[in-house]
Scaffold this active site. Structure first.
Site, short mmCIF file in Angstrom:
data_model
loop_
_atom_site.label_atom_id
_atom_site.label_comp_id
_atom_site.label_asym_id
_atom_site.label_seq_id
_atom_site.Cartn_x
_atom_site.Cartn_y
_atom_site.Cartn_z
CE LYS A 117 -3.38 2.88 2.53
NZ LYS A 117 -3.72 3.27 3.92
N GLY A 149 -8.21 9.72 9.69
CA GLY A 149 -8.58 9.89 11.03
C GLY A 149 -9.40 10.72 11.22
CB ALA A 172 -8.28 7.70 4.60
N GLY A 173 -10.76 8.28 6.44
CA GLY A 173 -12.04 9.15 6.75
C GLY A 173 -13.23 8.44 7.10
CG ASN A 180 -6.05 1.46 12.06
OD1 ASN A 180 -4.93 1.62 11.83
ND2 ASN A 180 -6.64 1.01 13.13
CB THR A 181 -9.13 6.01 13.28
OG1 THR A 181 -7.78 5.98 12.92
CG2 THR A 181 -9.15 6.62 14.72
#
Length: 274
Positions: free
Chosen positions: A108, A169, A196-197, A218-219
């Site tokens: 990635k 994040g 992301a986001g 992830n977050t």
């Protein structure tokens, strides 16, 4: 086929670089409260791929090596990433180290251009993707929804595109829906992964309803009060969104459309006694 027993007949398996993957949810491995919780969350998510940051974990010396061993033991495919790299040279070196450590040519690719938004440096990204593709890597580029950059990444050898939904994040979901829909329509045959986001399962479901092939996050899972249950929520949302897309969502309309036909319906004059 009963759709409650599996995917509908029209469902198309997800494949990256010719390899079929078992899930449309990819998750990161950072920020979990403990290795034990990480393992349980990965299982609950039903994810077939997890990402791991080489630079972050290598900075932890012995602890980082133990973490790499833990990730390898999760029983899922590992997708190393070049998170934290600011230049093509850094990203290329990190990718080469990841190939040695994990024994995979999947990478990635992140080349960050702005410290506040963590927006990709699209110029550096294309440069690094070109070099890595020539070196035999199968590149998963973290990019924006920019169509010109996307075309150049494909010409560089990428067979997957990973546009951001919003800054890393931020949890804002799909910030530019118009551009993301345009990208999906412009590249109908390219695997597209929202990366992301994503902050809530509803965001992931919306991305899948748009026709995106997968989501990487992830977050939103790692910092939840209960990461394991949140991982399951995201897994269910991904499945629901994809099933809705494959089933054929109704189109939005400007005016109401009655669900009950009025033709042949008796009308009574309420002013007259019945």
């Amino acid at each position: 086929m009963n759709v409650f027993q599996g995917q509908p007949a029209a469902a198309k398996a997800l494949a990256f670089y010719g390899e079929t993957v078992p899930s449309r949810l990819l998750i990161g491995t950072a920020r979990f409260p403990s290795p034990h919780v990480l393992g349980l969350a990965v299982k609950a998510s039903r994810a077939g791929i997890v990402t791991v940051s080489l630079r972050r974990e290598m900075a932890r010396a012995d602890t980082g090596q133990r973490f790499f061993d833990l990730v390898k033991g999760l029983g899922v495919r590992v997708l190393p990433n070049t998170a934290g790299c600011r230049t093509p040279k850094e990203a290329i070196t990190t990718a080469q180290m990841a190939r040695e450590l994990f024994g995979t040519d999947w990478i990635k690719l992140e080349v960050i251009g702005n410290d506040d938004t963590l927006q990709p440096d699209l110029f550096g990204l294309v440069e690094a993707a070109t070099a890595l593709s020539k070196d035999g890597f199968k590149v998963f580029p973290y990019t924006t929804e920019d169509l010109v950059a996307a075309e150049r990444l494909l010409r560089a050898g990428c067979e997957v595109l990973m546009p951001w939904g919003a800054p890393i994040g931020s949890g804002r979901g799909l910030a530019n829906r118009y551009a993301l829909r345009s990208m999906r329509r412009y590249f109908p045959d390219i695997p597209l992964v929202i990366d992301a986001g994503i902050g809530a399962p509803s965001h992931a479901a919306e991305a899948m309803e748009m026709g995106y092939d997968a989501c990487l996050l992830n977050t939103a899972i790692a910092i939840a009060a209960d990461p394991v249950r949140m991982a399951q929520a995201f897994a269910d949302a991904i499945d629901a969104g994809r099933l809705a897309f494959e089933s054929g969502l109704m189109q939005e309309r400007d005016m109401a459309v009655p669900s009950t036909p009025v033709a042949g319906t008796p009308f009574f004059d309420l002013d007259k006694p019945q």
